[in-house]
Design a protein around this motif. Structure first.
Motif, PDB file in Angstrom:
ATOM      1  N   LEU A 226       0.831  -1.200   0.000  1.00  0.00           N
ATOM      2  CA  LEU A 226       0.000   0.000   0.000  1.00  0.00           C
ATOM      3  C   LEU A 226       0.868   1.253   0.000  1.00  0.00           C
ATOM      4  N   PRO A 227       0.658   2.149  -0.978  1.00  0.00           N
ATOM      5  CA  PRO A 227       1.449   3.372  -1.047  1.00  0.00           C
ATOM      6  C   PRO A 227       0.860   4.500  -0.211  1.00  0.00           C
ATOM      7  N   ASP A 228       1.725   5.348   0.292  1.00  0.00           N
ATOM      8  CA  ASP A 228       1.317   6.587   0.957  1.00  0.00           C
ATOM      9  C   ASP A 228       2.122   7.707   0.333  1.00  0.00           C
ATOM     10  N   LEU A 229       1.438   8.579  -0.416  1.00  0.00           N
ATOM     11  CA  LEU A 229       2.081   9.705  -1.097  1.00  0.00           C
ATOM     12  C   LEU A 229       1.433  10.980  -0.585  1.00  0.00           C
ATOM     13  N   PRO A 230       2.067  11.679   0.362  1.00  0.00           N
ATOM     14  CA  PRO A 230       1.441  12.867   0.967  1.00  0.00           C
ATOM     15  C   PRO A 230       1.147  13.974  -0.026  1.00  0.00           C
ATOM     16  N   CYS A 231       1.989  14.127  -1.038  1.00  0.00           N
ATOM     17  CA  CYS A 231       1.754  15.132  -2.080  1.00  0.00           C
ATOM     18  C   CYS A 231       2.451  14.674  -3.344  1.00  0.00           C
ATOM     19  N   GLY A 232       2.122  15.314  -4.458  1.00  0.00           N
ATOM     20  CA  GLY A 232       2.637  14.863  -5.736  1.00  0.00           C
ATOM     21  C   GLY A 232       4.142  14.887  -5.856  1.00  0.00           C
ATOM     22  N   SER A 233       4.811  15.761  -5.096  1.00  0.00           N
ATOM     23  CA  SER A 233       6.270  15.869  -5.169  1.00  0.00           C
ATOM     24  C   SER A 233       6.958  15.397  -3.888  1.00  0.00           C
ATOM     25  N   ALA A 236       7.611   9.164  -0.481  1.00  0.00           N
ATOM     26  CA  ALA A 236       6.487   8.261  -0.253  1.00  0.00           C
ATOM     27  C   ALA A 236       6.893   7.155   0.709  1.00  0.00           C
ATOM     28  N   SER A 237       5.936   6.318   1.025  1.00  0.00           N
ATOM     29  CA  SER A 237       6.209   5.104   1.785  1.00  0.00           C
ATOM     30  C   SER A 237       5.349   3.977   1.225  1.00  0.00           C
ATOM     31  N   LEU A 238       5.814   2.759   1.456  1.00  0.00           N
ATOM     32  CA  LEU A 238       5.065   1.564   1.086  1.00  0.00           C
ATOM     33  C   LEU A 238       4.904   0.703   2.327  1.00  0.00           C
ATOM     34  N   ILE A 284       8.116   1.021   4.749  1.00  0.00           N
ATOM     35  CA  ILE A 284       9.437   1.500   4.324  1.00  0.00           C
ATOM     36  C   ILE A 284       9.280   2.834   3.604  1.00  0.00           C
ATOM     37  N   GLY A 285      10.321   3.623   3.627  1.00  0.00           N
ATOM     38  CA  GLY A 285      10.316   4.893   2.915  1.00  0.00           C
ATOM     39  C   GLY A 285      10.823   4.749   1.494  1.00  0.00           C
ATOM     40  N   VAL A 286      10.295   5.571   0.592  1.00  0.00           N
ATOM     41  CA  VAL A 286      10.742   5.605  -0.803  1.00  0.00           C
ATOM     42  C   VAL A 286      11.011   7.060  -1.156  1.00  0.00           C
ATOM     43  N   LYS A 287      12.287   7.413  -1.279  1.00  0.00           N
ATOM     44  CA  LYS A 287      12.657   8.794  -1.588  1.00  0.00           C
ATOM     45  C   LYS A 287      12.551   9.052  -3.086  1.00  0.00           C
ATOM     46  N   ASN A 288      12.094  10.246  -3.405  1.00  0.00           N
ATOM     47  CA  ASN A 288      11.969  10.666  -4.807  1.00  0.00           C
ATOM     48  C   ASN A 288      11.282   9.586  -5.659  1.00  0.00           C
ATOM     49  N   PRO A 289      10.091   9.181  -5.271  1.00  0.00           N
ATOM     50  CA  PRO A 289       9.441   8.084  -5.996  1.00  0.00           C
ATOM     51  C   PRO A 289       9.043   8.485  -7.412  1.00  0.00           C
TER      52      PRO A 289
END
Length: 635
Positions: A226-233, A236-238, A284-289
């Motif tokens: 499941l992704p969590d993207l607080p804003c378009g830029s 994120a986290s999965l 987990i965190g995903v930088k610059n997704p």
């Protein structure tokens, strides 16, 4: 060439060696050769899922049971071939039969002789049915091993070791009862005049493919990424979730590892006793997704593997996208940008195969929708996984609904019916949770337009259940659009309300939707009722099967004028999150269907812009102009 089409083009050479292939190879063993001769192929028609799947293709046998009371000895344990027809599965036994008796349903038996791909005693075997309509009893070598009720969603049954012939021929038999009741999804029965009723044609059979699944002691289930993207830029986290179960007879020390591209992620370690199940979760965190969107549908390859020592017991493969879908100030927002999608409803149906269509026809429907400029598909039930994987790849969207359609309040008030309806939604969410294309879970369609406490209880329960499994998506409901319905507090738990509007086509109760010029005011009243909910036109349509005067219902010219007027109204409502034409392609409904057309062709629903023979109607070009001229996402 798109990844999916490349794979299909290489099918004959590569035997479709998808990520769902088994961890353990079975090449050149006597068991594997015997299984291959039976038609078992180590491949899948879609990618997401566990390793070790074998498509149970080749020859099946089918026989009707006219009395509905045939014995197990006659159908499930008797090797006699008398009266049995050879068929390929998927199969709808009443395809091309549009009689009342066909629609009412009956009982049929399917069976298949097969060898296990491996005789290894450590392996457990599970049979997976992608869709059986409607009640199924499954037998192995004459012994009942499981039951299921409901269509359009998969179910699995573990084959008991004591019933399996590991080195010999096994006989799998399935009793299918396609007779529907008023408490089923969708419901069926008889009208007051004795005419069969129901939502769409009642095709009986093993309507989607069947797989045999190998489990090397430990099985991975209920996988969610499941992704969590607080804003378009934003970064994120999965969140990875999975359940492990030990089907072996010995305790197993397990390491659970995930991969995201080249990155390895430890999800945990445990020792599972025989029969024990345990849930795992890690964020987990995903930088610059790389985000998934209609203009750039980037998909991450990820997987979860259960290992015991140096052995990989099973791998579960997922392709997922990082994106956010939220309702903000009464509008559906994808990655922080507003949606104004345009789409089509669709059904899995064809003149020759009924519901049991193949991937080539699914691909054709998707390409027709893209040709028309659509960015979304909706159906009354969860579609075959191939649709969702292709929509993921193409950046298209999906409104995913369960067939809780037109269930009368007198039945919905039964506690068991509400529980089963909520369970239907739960199963749909768990099955399809990893597809970024899905933007709304819909709890049903056209229940009573004045809900009351019974429907309110179901809505509240369904929304809470869906969000307990998947907090990342909104939950909606499609409702019949009538001005007299007014504002309904029972819709409070919903994030999205879908309006099925047929102003100017049907007359509605007391003629209240007969005049299409009242549509604009009606839509404004809906917005006033639900200012903080996303509003979508989930259906609109007019039948067409001939050329004639523009004012004559059922003509191509009337359908064209209807589209231009209604979509012209939608364009004046910037708060609308989207609009869907019902449907892209024609399909079979029920005996006597007329759909408001004075010159109908029952049982075919002819609001589609493409006939069941694949011919585009004149209105297809009108819709294409409108859809391609609409900014459907952003700015």
């Amino acid at each position: 060439m798109p990844r999916r089409l490349l794979k299909l083009s290489l099918l004959a050479v590569l035997a479709l060696a998808l990520p769902g292939a088994a961890v353990t190879a079975h090449a050149q063993t006597p068991e594997a050769n015997a299984a291959q001769a039976d038609g078992l192929q180590q491949k899948t028609l879609y990618e997401t899922g566990a390793s070790g799947r074998f498509l149970m293709g080749g020859q099946w046998q089918f026989k009707l049971d006219p009395s509905g009371n045939g014995s197990v000895a006659d159908f499930a344990a008797n090797a006699s071939t008398t009266g049995w027809a050879n068929v390929a599965v998927p199969n709808a036994w009443n395809a091309k039969d549009y009689s009342d008796a066909s629609f009412t349903g009956g009982v049929g038996w399917y069976r298949k002789a097969f060898h296990l791909p491996s005789a290894k005693k450590a392996f457990q075997w599970i049979v997976r049915f992608e869709s059986v309509n409607y009640r199924a009893r499954v037998y192995l070598n004459g012994k009942l091993v499981g039951k299921n009720t409901g269509a359009y969603l998969p179910f699995e049954i573990r084959l008991p070791n004591g019933y399996l012939k590991r080195g010999g021929t096994n006989l799998l038999a399935v009793r299918v009862d396609s007779r529907r009741f008023p408490t089923d999804f969708p419901p069926s029965g008889l009208s007051s005049t004795g005419v069969p009723t129901g939502g769409w044609w009642n095709y009986g059979g093993l309507l989607r493919e069947v797989y045999l699944r190998e489990v090397d002691s430990v099985d991975i289930k209920d996988v969610a990424v499941l992704p969590d993207l607080p804003c378009g830029s934003c970064d994120a986290s999965l969140t990875y979730r999975a359940t492990l179960r030990n089907y072996g007879d010995k305790a197993k020390k397990i390491k659970l590892r995930a991969r995201l591209g080249a990155k390895t992620i430890g999800l945990g370690e445990t020792t599972l006793a025989p029969g024990e199940a345990r849930k795992f979760s890690r964020k987990i965190g995903v930088k610059n997704p790389k985000t998934w969107s209609p203009t750039s549908p980037y998909l991450y390859n990820t997987s979860i593997t259960a290992r015991s020592g140096d052995d990989a017991l099973q791998t579960y493969t997922v392709r997922t996208g990082i994106r956010s879908i939220k309702v903000v100030d009464g509008h559906l927002m994808l990655n922080g940008k507003p949606l104004h999608f345009r789409g089509f409803g669709t059904h899995e149906d064809s003149l020759d195969k009924g519901f049991a269509i193949d991937d080539a026809q699914r691909e054709q429907q998707i390409q027709w929708a893209r040709e028309a400029g659509a960015t979304l598909l909706r159906s009354h039930y969860p579609l075959h996984p191939y649709y969702y994987e292709r929509l993921d790849e193409l950046g298209m969207l999906a409104w995913t609904e369960v067939p809780v359609y037109s269930v009368k309040t007198q039945y919905l008030k039964k506690r068991i019916v509400r529980q089963l309806a909520a369970k239907e939604l739960e199963s749909a969410v768990r099955t399809n949770i990893n597809h970024p294309s899905i933007i709304v879970w819909s709890a049903g369609n056209e229940l009573s337009a004045r809900p009351g406490p019974v429907q309110g209880y179901y809505i509240d329960r369904a929304v809470k259940l869906a969000k307990s499994i998947d907090p990342t998506r909104p939950v909606g409901l499609a409702v019949a659009g009538y001005p007299s319905a007014g504002c309904q507090p029972e819709y409070g738990p919903l994030d999205v309300i879908g309006i099925n509007e047929y102003f100017g086509w049907y007359s509605g109760p007391n003629g209240q939707i007969a005049d299409q010029t009242t549509l604009s005011d009606y839509l404004d009243s809906v917005r006033q009722c639900y200012p903080n909910k996303a509003i979508v036109i989930t259906e609109s349509g007019a039948e067409a099967n001939r050329s004639g005067p523009v004012e004559e219902r059922g003509t191509y010219e009337f359908q064209q004028a209807f589209i231009n007027y209604h979509y012209g109204i939608y364009a004046t409502k910037p708060w609308l999150s989207g609009a869907i034409w019902w449907t892209l392609e024609e399909f079979a409904v029920k005996p006597g269907w007329e759909g408001g057309n004075p010159w109908p062709a029952p049982p075919i629903h002819q609001k589609g812009l493409i006939t069941m023979a694949g011919v585009k109607k004149p209105a297809f070009a009108d819709m294409q102009r409108i859809y391609k001229g609409t900014v459907q996402w952003g700015p």
